[in-house]
Write an enzyme that holds these catalytic residues in place. Structure first.
Site, PDB file in Angstrom:
ATOM      1  N   TYR A  77       4.578  19.231  14.121  1.00 41.59           N
ATOM      2  CA  TYR A  77       4.623  18.919  15.555  1.00 41.59           C
ATOM      3  C   TYR A  77       5.451  17.674  15.819  1.00 41.59           C
ATOM      4  O   TYR A  77       5.750  16.915  14.894  1.00 41.59           O
ATOM      5  CB  TYR A  77       3.218  18.761  16.148  1.00 41.59           C
ATOM      6  CG  TYR A  77       2.185  18.098  15.258  1.00 41.59           C
ATOM      7  CD1 TYR A  77       2.246  16.747  14.981  1.00 41.59           C
ATOM      8  CD2 TYR A  77       1.151  18.850  14.705  1.00 41.59           C
ATOM      9  CE1 TYR A  77       1.294  16.145  14.183  1.00 41.59           C
ATOM     10  CE2 TYR A  77       0.192  18.251  13.899  1.00 41.59           C
ATOM     11  CZ  TYR A  77       0.264  16.896  13.647  1.00 41.59           C
ATOM     12  OH  TYR A  77      -0.684  16.302  12.854  1.00 41.59           O
ATOM     13  N   LYS A 109       0.848  -1.196   0.000  1.00 46.76           N
ATOM     14  CA  LYS A 109       0.000   0.000   0.000  1.00 46.76           C
ATOM     15  C   LYS A 109       0.883   1.245   0.000  1.00 46.76           C
ATOM     16  O   LYS A 109       1.735   1.389   0.873  1.00 46.76           O
ATOM     17  CB  LYS A 109      -0.893  -0.043   1.248  1.00 46.76           C
ATOM     18  CG  LYS A 109      -1.638   1.255   1.508  1.00 46.76           C
ATOM     19  CD  LYS A 109      -2.552   1.165   2.711  1.00 46.76           C
ATOM     20  CE  LYS A 109      -3.141   2.514   3.042  1.00 46.76           C
ATOM     21  NZ  LYS A 109      -3.900   2.550   4.275  1.00 46.76           N
ATOM     22  N   GLY A 161      -6.050   2.845  13.179  1.00 46.72           N
ATOM     23  CA  GLY A 161      -6.327   1.999  14.347  1.00 46.72           C
ATOM     24  C   GLY A 161      -5.110   1.182  14.771  1.00 46.72           C
ATOM     25  O   GLY A 161      -4.711   1.198  15.950  1.00 46.72           O
ATOM     26  N   ILE A 162      -4.513   0.483  13.825  1.00 48.00           N
ATOM     27  CA  ILE A 162      -3.373  -0.387  14.163  1.00 48.00           C
ATOM     28  C   ILE A 162      -2.164   0.469  14.552  1.00 48.00           C
ATOM     29  O   ILE A 162      -1.396   0.121  15.450  1.00 48.00           O
ATOM     30  CB  ILE A 162      -3.072  -1.357  12.997  1.00 48.00           C
ATOM     31  CG1 ILE A 162      -4.252  -2.337  12.861  1.00 48.00           C
ATOM     32  CG2 ILE A 162      -1.762  -2.103  13.210  1.00 48.00           C
ATOM     33  CD1 ILE A 162      -4.188  -3.261  11.656  1.00 48.00           C
TER      34      ILE A 162
HETATM   35  C1  LIG Z   1     -15.470  -0.610  10.953  1.00 53.18           C
HETATM   36  C2  LIG Z   1     -14.025  -0.614  11.363  1.00 53.18           C
HETATM   37  C3  LIG Z   1     -13.025  -0.614  10.402  1.00 53.18           C
HETATM   38  C4  LIG Z   1     -11.679  -0.570  10.778  1.00 53.18           C
HETATM   39  N1  LIG Z   1     -10.708  -0.522   9.822  1.00 53.18           N
HETATM   40  C5  LIG Z   1      -9.408  -0.360  10.189  1.00 53.18           C
HETATM   41  C6  LIG Z   1      -8.376  -0.272   9.239  1.00 53.18           C
HETATM   42  O1  LIG Z   1      -8.603  -0.374   8.040  1.00 53.18           O
HETATM   43  N2  LIG Z   1      -7.118  -0.099   9.681  1.00 53.18           N
HETATM   44  C7  LIG Z   1      -6.804  -0.020  11.009  1.00 53.18           C
HETATM   45  O2  LIG Z   1      -5.635   0.176  11.352  1.00 53.18           O
HETATM   46  N3  LIG Z   1      -7.761  -0.160  11.936  1.00 53.18           N
HETATM   47  C8  LIG Z   1      -9.038  -0.320  11.561  1.00 53.18           C
HETATM   48  N4  LIG Z   1     -10.012  -0.470  12.505  1.00 53.18           N
HETATM   49  C9  LIG Z   1      -9.607  -0.581  13.909  1.00 53.18           C
HETATM   50  C10 LIG Z   1      -9.144  -2.015  14.164  1.00 53.18           C
HETATM   51  O3  LIG Z   1     -10.120  -2.916  13.730  1.00 53.18           O
HETATM   52  C11 LIG Z   1      -8.876  -2.224  15.619  1.00 53.18           C
HETATM   53  O4  LIG Z   1      -8.007  -1.236  16.080  1.00 53.18           O
HETATM   54  C12 LIG Z   1      -8.248  -3.579  15.845  1.00 53.18           C
HETATM   55  O5  LIG Z   1      -8.977  -4.593  15.267  1.00 53.18           O
HETATM   56  C13 LIG Z   1      -8.060  -3.825  17.301  1.00 53.18           C
HETATM   57  O6  LIG Z   1      -9.214  -4.308  17.908  1.00 53.18           O
HETATM   58  P1  LIG Z   1      -9.090  -4.788  19.410  1.00 53.18           P
HETATM   59  O7  LIG Z   1      -8.074  -5.870  19.481  1.00 53.18           O
HETATM   60  O8  LIG Z   1      -8.893  -3.598  20.273  1.00 53.18           O
HETATM   61  O9  LIG Z   1     -10.540  -5.350  19.724  1.00 53.18           O
HETATM   62  P2  LIG Z   1     -11.265  -6.727  19.287  1.00 53.18           P
HETATM   63  O10 LIG Z   1     -10.839  -7.184  17.960  1.00 53.18           O
HETATM   64  O11 LIG Z   1     -12.723  -6.486  19.500  1.00 53.18           O
HETATM   65  O12 LIG Z   1     -10.754  -7.785  20.334  1.00 53.18           O
HETATM   66  C14 LIG Z   1     -11.278  -7.844  21.647  1.00 53.18           C
HETATM   67  C15 LIG Z   1     -10.801  -9.115  22.312  1.00 53.18           C
HETATM   68  O13 LIG Z   1     -11.211  -9.104  23.667  1.00 53.18           O
HETATM   69  C16 LIG Z   1     -11.801 -10.357  23.982  1.00 53.18           C
HETATM   70  N5  LIG Z   1     -12.751 -10.170  25.075  1.00 53.18           N
HETATM   71  C17 LIG Z   1     -13.667  -9.164  25.226  1.00 53.18           C
HETATM   72  N6  LIG Z   1     -14.380  -9.352  26.374  1.00 53.18           N
HETATM   73  C18 LIG Z   1     -13.873 -10.470  26.956  1.00 53.18           C
HETATM   74  C19 LIG Z   1     -14.172 -11.185  28.147  1.00 53.18           C
HETATM   75  N7  LIG Z   1     -15.150 -10.786  28.972  1.00 53.18           N
HETATM   76  N8  LIG Z   1     -13.455 -12.294  28.419  1.00 53.18           N
HETATM   77  C20 LIG Z   1     -12.477 -12.728  27.598  1.00 53.18           C
HETATM   78  N9  LIG Z   1     -12.149 -12.088  26.449  1.00 53.18           N
HETATM   79  C21 LIG Z   1     -12.842 -10.986  26.137  1.00 53.18           C
HETATM   80  C22 LIG Z   1     -12.448 -10.800  22.681  1.00 53.18           C
HETATM   81  O14 LIG Z   1     -12.694 -12.185  22.660  1.00 53.18           O
HETATM   82  C23 LIG Z   1     -11.367 -10.393  21.694  1.00 53.18           C
HETATM   83  O15 LIG Z   1     -10.376 -11.387  21.656  1.00 53.18           O
HETATM   84  C24 LIG Z   1     -11.351  -0.554  12.148  1.00 53.18           C
HETATM   85  C25 LIG Z   1     -12.354  -0.615  13.109  1.00 53.18           C
HETATM   86  C26 LIG Z   1     -13.689  -0.646  12.736  1.00 53.18           C
HETATM   87  C27 LIG Z   1     -14.750  -0.710  13.786  1.00 53.18           C
END
Ligand SMILES: Cc1cc2nc3c(=O)[nH]c(=O)nc-3n(C[C@H](O)[C@H](O)[C@H](O)COP(=O)(O)OP(=O)(O)OC[C@H]3O[C@@H](n4cnc5c(N)ncnc54)[C@H](O)[C@@H]3O)c2cc1C
Length: 512
Positions: free
Chosen positions: A427, A75, A341-342
């Site tokens: 910045y 990309k 996000g990442i």
């Molecule tokens: C529509 C959309 C599009 C996106 N596109 C991009 C993109 O193109 N590029 C980019 O950089 N970012 C993007 N992002 C952001 C990116 O998806 C997130 O930053 C990334 O996936 C990180 O997610 P996470 O690990 O924080 O959460 P999640 O993927 O939701 O993981 C949460 C984890 O916590 C666990 N968990 C939750 N509650 C409990 C519990 N009670 N007990 C045990 N386990 C639990 C779940 O099982 C899971 O493993 C996007 C986000 C959205 C919403």
């Protein structure tokens, strides 16, 4: 500190586990990650920024193995369609426009030449823009004098496969994975988190906890009640509908962000499919309308049902509270318009490791972490708002709102400085620097009234000569680059070329 528990196994959880496995396990810290298959992950997040290369490199991950495992493509930027006006298109590249000369930013030379009718379109002076548009890709050249060194690159990847890849990496280095659903949080007399109790009755204690539980924010939000700063008045999109589809065309080396009447749509090309999503504001478009609009505009057939996701723009007031650090969606959300996000996950991990409380006491490190992260979030927020606000669109209530809304003071000042004299604010802590702001200002039709007097240090003829020479270099450079698809095939095949080293920069080998 002897033991850290990471709650959550999405992209945030496994990136964090991989980095901690690499840097903290050798220091005698035990790392456990708890995740629940029953709950699952958000499952999106497939367009990245060049910093991810640096993350992989620091961990010692082989980039070609990563490409193969995540079915990734390269990309070089993001193409924005219909943002300034319907019919407009521009690429925000991971690279520079021209070269600054004796401290004079390139765009001032270009503005001066343009005023006399002697400049080609700005894009003609940006190699990554022209290469991406032509479907070309190559690794940046190590010689900083080469025109082929003026860009950087990132990946489009399969988020599920990336988490899996990092899980293997982290487990091999000693991270313990526990499958189970956390339902009770134990706290000590100071209010710090002391243990996580699973549904099966098991209880796991640690000195420090990383909340990677996604939008649930089980530790930082539910348990510690850290306030959420709501930014939806500036970023009103609150939903997305996502669906992958087949793709028979060669993957372009850029993400597409196509504006529609109530938000925008992404297209993310992977090796085996295209990721699609429609981001929208429910006040202006219903879920049914959004699904229909997405399904009618897919670039290929799909066999999957679209999935709706809800969110709210904003962040937790502090990401690190007591002995709990939130990383990923649990700490905040900014829509994926610039694929941040990442990056926010990576930068939080990097800053935490830099400020890591080796002695066990951490008020100073915590305060500094929260200060730096709040700058990161706010600067990305303002850059995203710019895309919505710098528009001439009035074809829907959504765009009229965005065009006339009151924006944060800092952003208003930045835009005024550019409009008045082409000045672009820089910045230290923050992702998007001058080339990115220039790309969006220019791509969305903001033209400065005048250029800097510095540009008058050079006669028009001299500027003309410099600009023409640079433009020819860009044309020659692009002509010499191979097709994107052929580089992917080579790097994922039996005889990949060595990958050049990278720095923590959006624009090229050398951090700006
Ligand atoms: C529509 C959309 C599009 C996106 N596109 C991009 C993109 O193109 N590029 C980019 O950089 N970012 C993007 N992002 C952001 C990116 O998806 C997130 O930053 C990334 O996936 C990180 O997610 P996470 O690990 O924080 O959460 P999640 O993927 O939701 O993981 C949460 C984890 O916590 C666990 N968990 C939750 N509650 C409990 C519990 N009670 N007990 C045990 N386990 C639990 C779940 O099982 C899971 O493993 C996007 C986000 C959205 C919403």
């Amino acid at each position: 500190m002897k033991k850290i528990i990471i709650l959550g196994g999405g992209t945030a959880g496994w990136m964090c586990a991989a980095a901690m496995a690499r840097f903290l396990i050798p220091r005698g810290i035990a790392i456990t990650l708890i995740e629940s298959d029953q709950i699952g992950t958000v499952g999106v997040g497939e367009a990245t920024l060049p910093h991810l290369r640096f993350f992989n490199q620091t961990l010692g991950i082989d980039e070609n193995a990563f490409m193969r495992a995540t079915l990734a493509t390269y990309k070089m930027g993001i193409e924005f369609q219909h943002w300034g006006r319907i019919g407009d298109a521009y690429i925000h590249p991971f690279g520079e426009y021209g070269r600054e000369l004796d401290g004079i930013p390139f765009h001032h030379l270009w503005l001066k030449a343009r005023q006399s009718g002697r400049a080609a379109p700005l894009d003609d002076y940006a190699l990554p823009v022209k290469a991406a548009a032509a479907g070309k890709f190559d690794f940046p050249h190590p010689n900083p004098r080469s025109i082929l060194s003026t860009f950087s690159y990132a990946f489009h990847l399969d988020a599920g496969l990336y988490a899996r890849f990092l899980r293997d990496f982290a487990e091999q280095l000693g991270v313990e994975r526990v499958e189970g659903r956390v339902d009770t949080i134990g706290r000590d007399e100071r209010g710090h988190i002391s243990a996580l109790k699973l549904q099966d009755g098991n209880s796991l204690g640690a000195d420090f906890f990383v909340d990677c539980s996604g939008f649930r924010a089980l530790l930082l939000g539910d348990t510690l009640q850290t306030p959420f700063l709501d930014w939806s008045r500036w970023l009103p999109c609150d939903s997305a509908v996502a669906v992958p589809c087949e793709s028979n065309r060669p993957p372009p080396p850029y993400t597409r962000a196509i504006a529609h009447s109530a938000g925008w749509q992404w297209q993310i090309p992977l090796q085996h499919r295209t990721g699609n999503g429609l981001v929208y504001a429910r006040d202006h478009l219903s879920d049914d309308q959004a699904c229909q609009r997405l399904m009618n505009s897919l670039p290929g057939p799909t066999s999957t049902e679209p999935r709706i996701l809800r969110f709210k723009a904003g962040r937790r007031k502090n990401s690190w509270v007591g002995n709990c650090l939130a990383i990923g969606l649990s700490s905040g959300f900014l829509e994926p318009l610039e694929s941040t996000g990442i990056y926010l996950i990576q930068i939080a991990i990097t800053k935490f490791l830099a400020l890591w409380p080796q002695g066990g006491s951490y008020p100073a490190g915590r305060r500094e972490f929260n200060r730096q992260m709040s700058l990161e979030y706010e600067r990305i927020r303002d850059f995203l708002i710019l895309h919505y606000h710098a528009t001439e669109r009035e074809d829907s209530a959504f765009w009229r709102y965005c065009r006339y809304m009151t924006i944060p003071d800092d952003l208003r000042l930045k835009m005024a400085l550019y409009r008045e004299q082409g000045y672009i604010v820089g910045y230290g802590h923050g992702l998007f620097l001058q080339p990115s702001w220039l790309a969006v200002y220019h791509g969305q039709r903001i033209l400065p009234k005048t250029y800097s007097p510095q540009a008058d240090l050079l006669a028009l003829d001299e500027i003309d000569r410099l600009l023409s020479g640079y433009r020819r270099l860009v044309q020659k450079g692009v002509a010499a680059m191979p097709d994107h698809a052929s580089v992917i095939a080579r790097q994922c095949g039996m005889r990949p070329l060595p990958v050049p080293p990278t720095a923590m920069s959006l624009y090229g080998g050398i951090a700006l």
